[in-house]
Write an enzyme that holds these catalytic residues in place. Sequence first.
Site, PDB file in Angstrom:
ATOM      1  CG  HIS A 180      -5.900  -3.272   2.016  1.00 35.64           C
ATOM      2  ND1 HIS A 180      -5.237  -2.391   1.185  1.00 35.64           N
ATOM      3  CD2 HIS A 180      -6.796  -3.922   1.236  1.00 35.64           C
ATOM      4  CE1 HIS A 180      -5.719  -2.498  -0.045  1.00 35.64           C
ATOM      5  NE2 HIS A 180      -6.661  -3.420  -0.036  1.00 35.64           N
ATOM      6  CB  CYS A 182      -2.986   0.014   6.242  1.00 38.22           C
ATOM      7  SG  CYS A 182      -4.190  -0.105   4.908  1.00 38.22           S
ATOM      8  CD  GLN A 241      -8.281  -4.352  -3.411  1.00 39.56           C
ATOM      9  OE1 GLN A 241      -7.896  -4.335  -2.236  1.00 39.56           O
ATOM     10  NE2 GLN A 241      -9.344  -5.040  -3.789  1.00 39.56           N
ATOM     11  CB  CYS A 254      -0.901  -0.015   1.225  1.00 42.30           C
ATOM     12  SG  CYS A 254      -1.772   1.535   1.525  1.00 42.30           S
ATOM     13  CD  GLU A 255      -0.084   5.203  -4.059  1.00 44.23           C
ATOM     14  OE1 GLU A 255      -0.700   6.257  -4.193  1.00 44.23           O
ATOM     15  OE2 GLU A 255       0.461   4.618  -5.019  1.00 44.23           O
ATOM     16  CG  HIS A 256      -2.462   5.478   1.072  1.00 49.52           C
ATOM     17  ND1 HIS A 256      -3.741   4.983   0.905  1.00 49.52           N
ATOM     18  CD2 HIS A 256      -2.232   6.307   0.029  1.00 49.52           C
ATOM     19  CE1 HIS A 256      -4.256   5.505  -0.196  1.00 49.52           C
ATOM     20  NE2 HIS A 256      -3.368   6.299  -0.749  1.00 49.52           N
ATOM     21  CG  HIS A 257      -0.445   3.399   6.077  1.00 50.55           C
ATOM     22  ND1 HIS A 257      -1.694   3.252   5.488  1.00 50.55           N
ATOM     23  CD2 HIS A 257      -0.567   4.414   6.967  1.00 50.55           C
ATOM     24  CE1 HIS A 257      -2.526   4.137   6.007  1.00 50.55           C
ATOM     25  NE2 HIS A 257      -1.880   4.848   6.903  1.00 50.55           N
TER      26      HIS A 257
END
Length: 223
Positions: free
Chosen positions: A182, A184, A154, A113-116
């Site tokens: 996920h 996260c 995703q 996941c590019e956010h976390h």
Amino acid sequence: MAEGTGPSRSLKLSYFDSRGLNTKDWRDDEERSKAEGVLSNLSTAFSSIIDNLGDPRPQREGLSKTPQRAAKALLYFTKGYEEDLSGVVQEGVFDENHDEMVVVKDIELFSLCEHHLVPFYGTAHVGYLPNGKVLGLSKVARIVEMYSRRLQVQERLTKEIAEAILSAVGPTGVGVVIQAKHMCMTMRGVNKGHSQTVTSSMLGTFRDDPRTREEFLTIIHSK
């Protein structure tokens, strides 16, 4: 068939994970030097992360080589940046007079996941209606692998896979469904360990014809 841009990381840094620094035959010394520089930079960054986490003994045996191990692992997790669609598909497109739906389901995928920068993982289901050409079945899985081995969300991953199939063989329609968990959501935040995210991308007849879409969804949900 080719994407708008080629692979953005062409140094094959993922080879560091499985083959080591001393066994890969690079094209020239400059290429090897660049790759080693990237690995060194990542290792330094991981050292800084560990130092700032508060571990009382960051130089102990278990952690002393962790920065380089983590750097190699991250390069492998994101090896999709080293590939493009034309390189993955190669000679895997065949002329075939077949116009019934082709479905490859339950393709395992692992991504970050590019956010976390934590993993999400699950399965992808890919279907298309051929229009004079078919794609080798292993190439479908390789396309999923290429896009999932990048920093992702995703929703975008699902669309990229669908558009790649469309570009590769020009079918009359494409459908992609991804079901994933996920970390996260399961390890932090709301801590919902049993939650699952489902995304879909329907192109061509899969979007326009309800019967085609229903056939695809029935197939991927059958045992």
